[in-house]
Design a protein around this motif. Structure first.
Motif, PDB file in Angstrom:
ATOM      1  N   ALA A 124       0.840  -1.200   0.000  1.00  0.00           N
ATOM      2  CA  ALA A 124       0.000   0.000   0.000  1.00  0.00           C
ATOM      3  C   ALA A 124       0.874   1.247   0.000  1.00  0.00           C
ATOM      4  O   ALA A 124       1.873   1.330   0.729  1.00  0.00           O
ATOM      5  CB  ALA A 124      -0.914   0.009   1.218  1.00  0.00           C
ATOM      6  N   LEU A 125       0.480   2.219  -0.810  1.00  0.00           N
ATOM      7  CA  LEU A 125       1.110   3.535  -0.828  1.00  0.00           C
ATOM      8  C   LEU A 125       0.136   4.529  -0.221  1.00  0.00           C
ATOM      9  O   LEU A 125      -0.984   4.696  -0.718  1.00  0.00           O
ATOM     10  CB  LEU A 125       1.452   3.948  -2.260  1.00  0.00           C
ATOM     11  N   VAL A 126       0.542   5.188   0.850  1.00  0.00           N
ATOM     12  CA  VAL A 126      -0.287   6.193   1.511  1.00  0.00           C
ATOM     13  C   VAL A 126       0.232   7.567   1.094  1.00  0.00           C
ATOM     14  O   VAL A 126       1.344   7.965   1.460  1.00  0.00           O
ATOM     15  CB  VAL A 126      -0.244   6.038   3.043  1.00  0.00           C
ATOM     16  N   VAL A 127      -0.558   8.279   0.316  1.00  0.00           N
ATOM     17  CA  VAL A 127      -0.159   9.582  -0.219  1.00  0.00           C
ATOM     18  C   VAL A 127      -0.644  10.652   0.756  1.00  0.00           C
ATOM     19  O   VAL A 127      -1.821  11.003   0.789  1.00  0.00           O
ATOM     20  CB  VAL A 127      -0.732   9.801  -1.624  1.00  0.00           C
ATOM     21  N   GLY A 128       0.269  11.134   1.566  1.00  0.00           N
ATOM     22  CA  GLY A 128      -0.040  12.058   2.650  1.00  0.00           C
ATOM     23  C   GLY A 128       0.536  11.506   3.932  1.00  0.00           C
ATOM     24  O   GLY A 128       0.081  10.465   4.410  1.00  0.00           O
ATOM     25  N   THR A 129       1.526  12.176   4.490  1.00  0.00           N
ATOM     26  CA  THR A 129       2.271  11.609   5.616  1.00  0.00           C
ATOM     27  C   THR A 129       2.009  12.337   6.922  1.00  0.00           C
ATOM     28  O   THR A 129       2.832  12.296   7.832  1.00  0.00           O
ATOM     29  CB  THR A 129       3.778  11.615   5.304  1.00  0.00           C
ATOM     30  N   GLY A 130       0.859  13.015   7.013  1.00  0.00           N
ATOM     31  CA  GLY A 130       0.470  13.639   8.265  1.00  0.00           C
ATOM     32  C   GLY A 130      -0.044  12.602   9.254  1.00  0.00           C
ATOM     33  O   GLY A 130       0.061  11.392   9.027  1.00  0.00           O
ATOM     34  N   PRO A 131      -0.636  13.050  10.362  1.00  0.00           N
ATOM     35  CA  PRO A 131      -1.095  12.117  11.400  1.00  0.00           C
ATOM     36  C   PRO A 131      -2.109  11.085  10.903  1.00  0.00           C
ATOM     37  O   PRO A 131      -2.071   9.932  11.336  1.00  0.00           O
ATOM     38  CB  PRO A 131      -1.722  13.040  12.454  1.00  0.00           C
ATOM     39  N   ILE A 132      -3.023  11.471  10.015  1.00  0.00           N
ATOM     40  CA  ILE A 132      -3.999  10.506   9.505  1.00  0.00           C
ATOM     41  C   ILE A 132      -3.290   9.457   8.661  1.00  0.00           C
ATOM     42  O   ILE A 132      -3.536   8.250   8.792  1.00  0.00           O
ATOM     43  CB  ILE A 132      -5.106  11.210   8.703  1.00  0.00           C
ATOM     44  N   GLY A 133      -2.389   9.895   7.781  1.00  0.00           N
ATOM     45  CA  GLY A 133      -1.637   8.953   6.971  1.00  0.00           C
ATOM     46  C   GLY A 133      -0.822   7.998   7.819  1.00  0.00           C
ATOM     47  O   GLY A 133      -0.723   6.799   7.521  1.00  0.00           O
ATOM     48  N   ARG A 134      -0.255   8.492   8.899  1.00  0.00           N
ATOM     49  CA  ARG A 134       0.538   7.640   9.791  1.00  0.00           C
ATOM     50  C   ARG A 134      -0.340   6.617  10.505  1.00  0.00           C
ATOM     51  O   ARG A 134       0.053   5.451  10.670  1.00  0.00           O
ATOM     52  CB  ARG A 134       1.303   8.499  10.795  1.00  0.00           C
ATOM     53  N   ALA A 135      -1.515   7.043  10.933  1.00  0.00           N
ATOM     54  CA  ALA A 135      -2.447   6.089  11.571  1.00  0.00           C
ATOM     55  C   ALA A 135      -2.851   5.001  10.589  1.00  0.00           C
ATOM     56  O   ALA A 135      -2.947   3.819  10.948  1.00  0.00           O
ATOM     57  CB  ALA A 135      -3.673   6.827  12.105  1.00  0.00           C
ATOM     58  N   ARG A 172       6.114   7.450 -11.041  1.00  0.00           N
ATOM     59  CA  ARG A 172       7.220   6.484 -11.002  1.00  0.00           C
ATOM     60  C   ARG A 172       6.922   5.353 -10.019  1.00  0.00           C
ATOM     61  O   ARG A 172       7.246   4.194 -10.282  1.00  0.00           O
ATOM     62  CB  ARG A 172       8.512   7.202 -10.609  1.00  0.00           C
ATOM     63  N   TRP A 173       6.309   5.678  -8.870  1.00  0.00           N
ATOM     64  CA  TRP A 173       6.136   4.695  -7.808  1.00  0.00           C
ATOM     65  C   TRP A 173       4.794   3.981  -7.843  1.00  0.00           C
ATOM     66  O   TRP A 173       4.649   2.897  -7.276  1.00  0.00           O
ATOM     67  CB  TRP A 173       6.335   5.367  -6.445  1.00  0.00           C
ATOM     68  N   LEU A 174       3.793   4.550  -8.487  1.00  0.00           N
ATOM     69  CA  LEU A 174       2.460   3.943  -8.482  1.00  0.00           C
ATOM     70  C   LEU A 174       2.441   2.492  -8.963  1.00  0.00           C
ATOM     71  O   LEU A 174       1.681   1.674  -8.407  1.00  0.00           O
ATOM     72  CB  LEU A 174       1.495   4.783  -9.326  1.00  0.00           C
ATOM     73  N   PRO A 175       3.234   2.085  -9.956  1.00  0.00           N
ATOM     74  CA  PRO A 175       3.155   0.698 -10.430  1.00  0.00           C
ATOM     75  C   PRO A 175       3.558  -0.345  -9.393  1.00  0.00           C
ATOM     76  O   PRO A 175       3.317  -1.538  -9.597  1.00  0.00           O
ATOM     77  CB  PRO A 175       4.124   0.673 -11.625  1.00  0.00           C
ATOM     78  N   GLU A 176       4.138   0.094  -8.273  1.00  0.00           N
ATOM     79  CA  GLU A 176       4.656  -0.853  -7.291  1.00  0.00           C
ATOM     80  C   GLU A 176       3.601  -1.311  -6.277  1.00  0.00           C
ATOM     81  O   GLU A 176       3.863  -2.229  -5.497  1.00  0.00           O
ATOM     82  CB  GLU A 176       5.817  -0.205  -6.514  1.00  0.00           C
ATOM     83  N   PHE A 177       2.400  -0.718  -6.297  1.00  0.00           N
ATOM     84  CA  PHE A 177       1.491  -0.907  -5.163  1.00  0.00           C
ATOM     85  C   PHE A 177       0.134  -1.479  -5.570  1.00  0.00           C
ATOM     86  O   PHE A 177      -0.392  -1.182  -6.637  1.00  0.00           O
ATOM     87  CB  PHE A 177       1.307   0.427  -4.428  1.00  0.00           C
ATOM     88  N   ASP A 178      -0.410  -2.294  -4.646  1.00  0.00           N
ATOM     89  CA  ASP A 178      -1.718  -2.909  -4.845  1.00  0.00           C
ATOM     90  C   ASP A 178      -2.851  -1.987  -4.403  1.00  0.00           C
ATOM     91  O   ASP A 178      -3.968  -2.069  -4.928  1.00  0.00           O
ATOM     92  CB  ASP A 178      -1.799  -4.217  -4.053  1.00  0.00           C
ATOM     93  N   TYR A 179      -2.576  -1.165  -3.402  1.00  0.00           N
ATOM     94  CA  TYR A 179      -3.555  -0.197  -2.897  1.00  0.00           C
ATOM     95  C   TYR A 179      -2.892   1.171  -2.837  1.00  0.00           C
ATOM     96  O   TYR A 179      -1.756   1.304  -2.368  1.00  0.00           O
ATOM     97  CB  TYR A 179      -4.053  -0.585  -1.502  1.00  0.00           C
ATOM     98  N   VAL A 180      -3.613   2.192  -3.299  1.00  0.00           N
ATOM     99  CA  VAL A 180      -3.137   3.571  -3.216  1.00  0.00           C
ATOM    100  C   VAL A 180      -4.171   4.356  -2.422  1.00  0.00           C
ATOM    101  O   VAL A 180      -5.348   4.413  -2.799  1.00  0.00           O
ATOM    102  CB  VAL A 180      -2.954   4.189  -4.616  1.00  0.00           C
TER     103      VAL A 180
END
Length: 305
Positions: A124-135, A172-180
């Motif tokens: 999974a790629l989480v786009v947004g690394t603030g507190p919600i993204g971290r949770a 560049r990175w999107l092809p690596e992930f099953d969930y975005v």
């Protein structure tokens, strides 16, 4: 609000009375965080020093006059983190275990055995690394998923994401992930970041989850990607037009899960939002530093605040 009413003159108002209420006011609590009334009435704010909004996103009040003023802006960061993370985990499991199809077959009284996917081992790629993204990252990792983040700057050895990729390298990175999972704040840099090239870059069979802002996505491009099979599915809690229009093709797509901007809304959330404001008011009233101060140029609370 009882403690605040005992310490200050409180004016309760809707959109129609906002202009009169702003005159002479020192602080504004934007409880209706979806309202667009503040920019229209802002000319009446003749002594405003502090604005607090009852949401993590601040785009409804990021108009030029406020952005360029000395008025301090705070948000309600932290209230919805775990609840939104639970929603994301829920839709990931729903996709992997084909739960929408099971419910449909149940309604049809049909016994149809199927095989489903494992969640563990997916990426999974989480786009947004603030507190919600971290949770979200912590909760998905607990299932055995491999999780990476995407933010303004690339870095390694992040405690929640491991690797964080630069948003400028999204395709560049999107092809690596099953969930975005999109949970980025809405800024000039993130608006429409998920467009046709982004969806085309995703891994075949990938699913897209949006719990950030509807305007992160070019909706027509998302619909085309779902119809064309570039995406296996999408779970959408936010939209560029809300409520989602009845004639939107998204309603009838079997591979789409729709919820009405409620991923973070747990029982009691309204009271919690007022409590966050009340705690910040006590700090403001006694001259202590406010929590969740937004960098008005960035459009969000910087890390460490």
């Amino acid at each position: 609000m009882d403690d605040i009413e005992s310490a200050a003159e409180v004016r309760y108002t809707g959109e129609k009375g906002l202009e009169d209420a702003l005159r002479g006011a020192d602080a504004l609590f934007v409880y209706d965080f979806l309202s667009t009334a503040v920019p229209r009435a802002w000319h009446a704010a003749d002594r405003m020093r502090w604005v607090h909004i009852a949401s993590a996103g601040v785009d409804p009040v990021m108009f030029p006059e406020l952005r360029e003023s000395d008025v301090v802006l705070t948000n309600s960061r932290g209230v919805f983190d775990d609840s939104i993370a639970e929603y994301v985990l829920g839709v990931v499991i729903a996709f992997a275990k084909d739960l929408p199809r099971s419910l449909e077959l149940q309604r049809q009284v049909r016994w149809q055995h199927r095989e489903t996917e494992r969640v563990g081992g997916k990426r999974a790629l989480v786009v947004g690394t603030g507190p919600i993204g971290r949770a979200i990252a912590r909760m998905l990792r607990a299932t055995g998923m491999s999780v990476a983040g995407m933010g303004r700057r690339a870095r390694e050895a992040d405690p929640d994401f491991g690797s964080v990729h630069a948003s400028a390298e999204l395709t560049r990175w999107l092809p690596e992930f099953d969930y975005v999972v999109a949970v980025a704040p809405l800024t000039g840099q993130t608006k429409n970041m998920f467009d046709a090239p982004a969806f085309a870059a995703m891994k075949p069979g990938a699913r897209f989850v949006n719990v950030g802002r509807g305007e992160l996505v070019v909706t027509a491009d998302l619909i085309a990607a779902l119809r064309g099979g570039e995406l296996a599915g999408a779970a959408l809690d936010v939209f560029d037009t809300e409520p989602l229009p009845p004639d939107s093709p998204l309603w009838s797509m079997e591979n789409v899960l729709i919820s009405p901007h409620m991923s973070g809304d747990f029982v009691g959330w309204r009271n919690t939002l007022v409590e966050v404001f009340a705690e910040n008011f006590r700090r403001w009233h006694t001259g202590r530093p406010l929590r969740n101060v937004v960098d008005k140029q960035l459009g969000y609370v910087p890390s460490g605040q």
